[in-house]
Scaffold this active site. Sequence first.
Site, PDB file in Angstrom:
ATOM      1  N   HIS A   1      99.375  12.073-100.647  1.00  0.00           N
ATOM      2  CA  HIS A   1      98.368  12.964-100.045  1.00  0.00           C
ATOM      3  C   HIS A   1      98.571  13.216 -98.555  1.00  0.00           C
ATOM      4  CE1 HIS A   1      96.053  13.470-103.645  1.00  0.00           C
ATOM      5  NE2 HIS A   1      95.849  12.176-103.792  1.00  0.00           N
TER       6      HIS A   1
ATOM      7  N   ARG B   1     103.199   5.017-101.075  1.00  0.00           N
ATOM      8  CA  ARG B   1     102.619   5.567-102.304  1.00  0.00           C
ATOM      9  C   ARG B   1     103.405   6.826-102.626  1.00  0.00           C
ATOM     10  NH1 ARG B   1      96.342   6.988-103.292  1.00  0.00           N
ATOM     11  NH2 ARG B   1      96.615   8.428-101.550  1.00  0.00           N
TER      12      ARG B   1
ATOM     13  N   GLU C   1      92.739   4.717-111.691  1.00  0.00           N
ATOM     14  CA  GLU C   1      91.813   5.654-111.040  1.00  0.00           C
ATOM     15  C   GLU C   1      91.292   6.720-111.991  1.00  0.00           C
ATOM     16  OE1 GLU C   1      93.775   7.486-107.638  1.00  0.00           O
ATOM     17  OE2 GLU C   1      95.657   7.680-108.699  1.00  0.00           O
TER      18      GLU C   1
ATOM     19  N   ASP D   1      89.269   9.293-107.057  1.00  0.00           N
ATOM     20  CA  ASP D   1      89.696   9.854-108.341  1.00  0.00           C
ATOM     21  C   ASP D   1      88.929   9.209-109.489  1.00  0.00           C
ATOM     22  OD1 ASP D   1      91.595  11.951-107.942  1.00  0.00           O
ATOM     23  OD2 ASP D   1      92.947  10.462-107.110  1.00  0.00           O
TER      24      ASP D   1
HETATM   25  C1  3PY Z   1      91.470   7.573-104.604  1.00  0.00           C
HETATM   26  O1  3PY Z   1      90.390   7.187-104.136  1.00  0.00           O
HETATM   27  O2  3PY Z   1      91.551   8.320-105.596  1.00  0.00           O
HETATM   28  C2  3PY Z   1      92.711   7.137-103.986  1.00  0.00           C
HETATM   29  O3  3PY Z   1      93.764   7.498-104.474  1.00  0.00           O
HETATM   30  C3  3PY Z   1      92.625   6.263-102.783  1.00  0.00           C
HETATM   31  O4  3PY Z   1      93.846   5.878-102.301  1.00  0.00           O
HETATM   32 MG    MG Z   2      93.668   8.892-106.038  1.00  0.00          MG
END
Ligand code: 3PY
Ligand code: MG
Length: 276
Positions: free
Chosen positions: A54, A79, A155, A181
């Site tokens: 991101h 990441r 997530e 997410d």
């Molecule tokens: C999220 O909160 O979806 C993330 O990927 C945080 O790193």
């Molecule tokens: Mg995420």
Amino acid sequence: MASIGINKIKSNPVVDKLRSGQPSVGSWLSLCSPVAAETMAQMGWDWLVVDAEHSPVGFETMVNCFRAVQLGGAVPMARVPWNDTVWIQRTLDAGALGLVVPMVNTAEDARSVVNNMRYATKGQRSFGGSRIAAYIEGDYRTWTEENLAVIVMIETAQAVENAEAILGTEGVTGCFIGPSDLALSLGVHPSETGPGTVHEEAIQAVLAAARKTGKAAGKHCYTAPEVTLRIGQGFQFLALASDLRFMSQAAREEFNAIDFTGATADGAAEAKGSLY
Ligand code: 3PY
Ligand code: MG
């Protein structure tokens, strides 16, 4: 000849801590800045993750962020944007000692992550060297099998369902909950979190799965008190916010503290200390 520099390491300090049940706390690098990375690393974080999912970071900047993190004394991690063979290979070759991989929803996904991070005959990573090998004691190829931190992101609601199978996958070091997410996947507003919510129930289910499988549970946290809370609950791999958040928060607080009318001027207000 006198030398300063980076000592070689025998094992990955992040993996060592997680395997021995200790918490390991780091943060996120979203500013795409080696100078910010070096400054962050000097704070004492165990690890710092360059966020290629991101942030608009490019590979050459990522390598320089890894160097800066190492120089500052933390473990360089990244990441990747997805569980992608090419991304994983290039990011490990660039010098990450561990990866956080988003959207791992099934045990099959987790096996594929491990497969992408391991050399043959254990996996499908191709050998072309890695610049981090120079800082490792022994043969980097065999070192990676036990020492790369393999952190899969839980997530989605599906991943929570499958948390035990995902975490039980051989080669997975631990998991990392993405709260935003997860909220989207559960169909709740990002503010509908905390005790008594379905969001928190999912977080606790992941923690229980980690306990059952003997793997590390992790989460991205918004505040230091939350990191403390999660450590108390048994979470181990905890990230606190990001360099971008720290910068914007401090800048906003300072900017908002200016009285543009000058009416509240304090004669003793001139601050001492560093401007930088
Ligand atoms: C999220 O909160 O979806 C993330 O990927 C945080 O790193
Ligand atoms: Mg995420």
